[in-house]
Design a protein around this motif. Structure first.
Motif, PDB file in Angstrom:
ATOM      1  N   LEU A  26      26.286  20.329 -29.976  1.00 45.92           N
ATOM      2  CA  LEU A  26      26.541  19.317 -30.999  1.00 45.92           C
ATOM      3  C   LEU A  26      26.126  17.935 -30.508  1.00 45.92           C
ATOM      4  N   LEU A  27      26.426  17.610 -29.252  1.00 48.75           N
ATOM      5  CA  LEU A  27      26.031  16.317 -28.704  1.00 48.75           C
ATOM      6  C   LEU A  27      24.509  16.147 -28.738  1.00 48.75           C
ATOM      7  N   ARG A  28      23.784  17.221 -28.441  1.00 46.69           N
ATOM      8  CA  ARG A  28      22.312  17.150 -28.527  1.00 46.69           C
ATOM      9  C   ARG A  28      21.877  16.954 -29.977  1.00 46.69           C
ATOM     10  N   SER A  29      22.544  17.638 -30.892  1.00 46.14           N
ATOM     11  CA  SER A  29      22.178  17.550 -32.301  1.00 46.14           C
ATOM     12  C   SER A  29      22.393  16.140 -32.844  1.00 46.14           C
ATOM     13  N   ILE A  30      23.463  15.474 -32.400  1.00 47.01           N
ATOM     14  CA  ILE A  30      23.787  14.135 -32.891  1.00 47.01           C
ATOM     15  C   ILE A  30      22.708  13.126 -32.519  1.00 47.01           C
ATOM     16  N   THR A  31      22.007  13.348 -31.426  1.00 36.53           N
ATOM     17  CA  THR A  31      20.933  12.419 -31.045  1.00 36.53           C
ATOM     18  C   THR A  31      19.779  12.458 -32.032  1.00 36.53           C
ATOM     19  N   MET A  32      19.682  13.509 -32.844  1.00 37.46           N
ATOM     20  CA  MET A  32      18.678  13.661 -33.897  1.00 37.46           C
ATOM     21  C   MET A  32      17.249  13.749 -33.361  1.00 37.46           C
ATOM     22  N   ARG A  33      17.091  14.104 -32.092  1.00 34.49           N
ATOM     23  CA  ARG A  33      15.743  14.157 -31.505  1.00 34.49           C
ATOM     24  C   ARG A  33      14.832  15.132 -32.236  1.00 34.49           C
ATOM     25  N   ASP A  34      15.396  16.247 -32.659  1.00 35.06           N
ATOM     26  CA  ASP A  34      14.574  17.271 -33.321  1.00 35.06           C
ATOM     27  C   ASP A  34      14.986  17.483 -34.775  1.00 35.06           C
ATOM     28  N   THR A  35      15.740  16.538 -35.330  1.00 31.06           N
ATOM     29  CA  THR A  35      16.259  16.711 -36.684  1.00 31.06           C
ATOM     30  C   THR A  35      15.209  16.328 -37.729  1.00 31.06           C
ATOM     31  N   PRO A  36      14.961  17.198 -38.698  1.00 35.53           N
ATOM     32  CA  PRO A  36      14.013  16.848 -39.764  1.00 35.53           C
ATOM     33  C   PRO A  36      14.611  15.793 -40.681  1.00 35.53           C
ATOM     34  N   PRO A  37      13.805  15.120 -41.504  1.00 33.98           N
ATOM     35  CA  PRO A  37      14.356  14.125 -42.435  1.00 33.98           C
ATOM     36  C   PRO A  37      15.273  14.778 -43.456  1.00 33.98           C
ATOM     37  N   PRO A  38      16.268  14.039 -43.946  1.00 29.31           N
ATOM     38  CA  PRO A  38      17.127  14.595 -44.994  1.00 29.31           C
ATOM     39  C   PRO A  38      16.292  15.005 -46.196  1.00 29.31           C
ATOM     40  N   PRO A  39      16.506  16.176 -46.757  1.00 26.87           N
ATOM     41  CA  PRO A  39      15.657  16.663 -47.851  1.00 26.87           C
ATOM     42  C   PRO A  39      15.691  15.776 -49.083  1.00 26.87           C
ATOM     43  N   TRP A  40      16.807  15.032 -49.279  1.00 33.80           N
ATOM     44  CA  TRP A  40      16.901  14.191 -50.474  1.00 33.80           C
ATOM     45  C   TRP A  40      16.152  12.859 -50.313  1.00 33.80           C
ATOM     46  N   TRP A  41      15.652  12.566 -49.105  1.00 32.51           N
ATOM     47  CA  TRP A  41      14.892  11.332 -48.906  1.00 32.51           C
ATOM     48  C   TRP A  41      13.408  11.501 -49.221  1.00 32.51           C
ATOM     49  N   PHE A  42      12.917  12.719 -49.178  1.00 36.43           N
ATOM     50  CA  PHE A  42      11.504  13.010 -49.430  1.00 36.43           C
ATOM     51  C   PHE A  42      10.590  12.183 -48.511  1.00 36.43           C
ATOM     52  N   LEU A  43      11.028  12.046 -47.264  1.00 35.74           N
ATOM     53  CA  LEU A  43      10.244  11.291 -46.295  1.00 35.74           C
ATOM     54  C   LEU A  43       9.295  12.204 -45.540  1.00 35.74           C
ATOM     55  N   PRO A  44       8.020  11.844 -45.429  1.00 41.65           N
ATOM     56  CA  PRO A  44       7.130  12.621 -44.560  1.00 41.65           C
ATOM     57  C   PRO A  44       7.517  12.409 -43.101  1.00 41.65           C
ATOM     58  N   GLU A  45       7.204  13.367 -42.269  1.00 43.43           N
ATOM     59  CA  GLU A  45       7.571  13.308 -40.851  1.00 43.43           C
ATOM     60  C   GLU A  45       7.042  12.043 -40.182  1.00 43.43           C
ATOM     61  N   ALA A  46       5.867  11.574 -40.591  1.00 46.43           N
ATOM     62  CA  ALA A  46       5.276  10.385 -39.975  1.00 46.43           C
ATOM     63  C   ALA A  46       6.136   9.140 -40.190  1.00 46.43           C
ATOM     64  N   LEU A  47       6.810   9.048 -41.335  1.00 46.79           N
ATOM     65  CA  LEU A  47       7.689   7.907 -41.599  1.00 46.79           C
ATOM     66  C   LEU A  47       9.087   8.114 -41.013  1.00 46.79           C
ATOM     67  N   TRP A  48       9.511   9.379 -40.943  1.00 44.31           N
ATOM     68  CA  TRP A  48      10.835   9.689 -40.404  1.00 44.31           C
ATOM     69  C   TRP A  48      10.887   9.504 -38.898  1.00 44.31           C
ATOM     70  N   ARG A  49       9.791   9.779 -38.214  1.00 46.32           N
ATOM     71  CA  ARG A  49       9.772   9.779 -36.751  1.00 46.32           C
ATOM     72  C   ARG A  49      10.244   8.454 -36.147  1.00 46.32           C
ATOM     73  N   PRO A  50       9.781   7.272 -36.621  1.00 44.15           N
ATOM     74  CA  PRO A  50      10.265   6.028 -36.019  1.00 44.15           C
ATOM     75  C   PRO A  50      11.701   5.664 -36.407  1.00 44.15           C
ATOM     76  N   VAL A  51      12.213   6.229 -37.505  1.00 47.66           N
ATOM     77  CA  VAL A  51      13.583   5.946 -37.949  1.00 47.66           C
ATOM     78  C   VAL A  51      14.594   6.768 -37.162  1.00 47.66           C
TER      79      VAL A  51
END
Length: 283
Positions: free
Chosen positions: A188-213
């Motif tokens: 869970l601690l690793r998950s909270i860092t969001m290192r490998d977390t995809p963008p929230p599906p309701w944001w419709f963000l491409p990975e390129a824009l999500w990566r710096p956020v």
């Protein structure tokens, strides 16, 4: 008497409750990591999540379902009864053997109450930091209401401390003597860092824009998750916490408190909470 026959006799919470005023604010999402860490540090809960949950594959979906369930329990009226029955039915199949070699079951009253009770504690703690501290009288009412929701979920009176003082003593004892570091906590601690977390599906963000956020989001979630924990549990989990971290958390709290006063309820509240309160205003 069967659970199904007994649950509907408990009256769900209504607009006169403290819970209707303290649950449903989107700012409380900042404490989700703390609530989850408290829960999975319990050996029964940690084992059940490790063996049966898919939150690492679908973190946003799992979070959305958890929040929706909690909002249904508080704001759902008769829907709260159906949600309580659904939860008990779902947890019947969650059982196995933990890493201590002990058999576990998700409906073990000790573990089932710990999940519910630690959610109460985290909500109060999040209000202290991100909204405003609850007056003692309201906190006592809120706890009495939380016990009522516990009855709705199928717990018995004797599973839950009778009053707020009893709960606080119980909570401190569980933190000191029952919670542990385990595989699920580390996952869970690793998950909270969001290192490998995809963008929230309701944001419709491409990975390129999500990566710096993503790093900024992970830093905020980690700061809150660790900072809101009881210090004794932070130490047991060997989680670093400095004076600088404490100042950052306080600054974040000041920002969220100020922002909350300017954001309209339609945006500040989750839709289920906003609709329930709007209907009450109409009536």
């Amino acid at each position: 008497m069967s659970t199904e026959a007994r649950l509907p006799t408990v009256t769900p919470l209504g607009p006169d409750s403290v819970a209707w005023h303290v649950v449903g604010d989107r700012r409380l999402l900042l404490g989700a990591g703390t609530a989850l860490l408290l829960q999975v540090a319990h050996p029964v809960v940690g084992a059940g999540v490790h063996d049966h949950s898919n939150y690492t594959e679908d973190p946003w979906g799992r979070l959305d379902r958890t929040i929706d369930s909690l909002l249904s329990q508080v704001f759902g009226g008769r829907e709260a009864v159906a949600e309580a029955e659904r939860l008990r039915e779902m947890h019947k199949a969650i059982k196995g053997v933990d890493h201590h070699g002990e058999r576990y079951h998700a409906l073990n009253p000790e573990a089932y109450w710990w999940v519910h009770g630690s959610t109460f504690w985290t909500t109060v703690r999040m209000h202290e930091v991100f909204v405003q501290p609850l007056p003692d009288k309201e906190k006592r009412r809120f706890y009495a209401e939380w016990r009522r929701v516990g009855l709705l979920l199928g717990l018995r009176e004797h599973h839950m401390p009778e009053d707020l003082e009893g709960f606080e003593a119980y909570f401190d004892d569980v933190v000191a003597n029952r919670l542990e570091d385990n595989h699920t906590v580390r996952e869970l601690l690793r998950s909270i860092t969001m290192r490998d977390t995809p963008p929230p599906p309701w944001w419709f963000l491409p990975e390129a824009l999500w990566r710096p956020v993503r790093p900024a989001g992970g830093n905020v979630l980690t700061l809150c998750a660790i900072g809101l924990l009881p210090p004794a549990l932070r130490e047991r989990l060997s989680l670093k916490w400095t004076d600088t971290d404490e100042r950052r958390l306080r600054r974040l709290g000041a920002i969220t408190r100020a922002a909350g006063k300017r954001v309209p309820d339609r945006i500040r509240l989750y839709p289920k909470a906003y609709r329930a309160k709007s209907l009450d205003d109409v009536h």
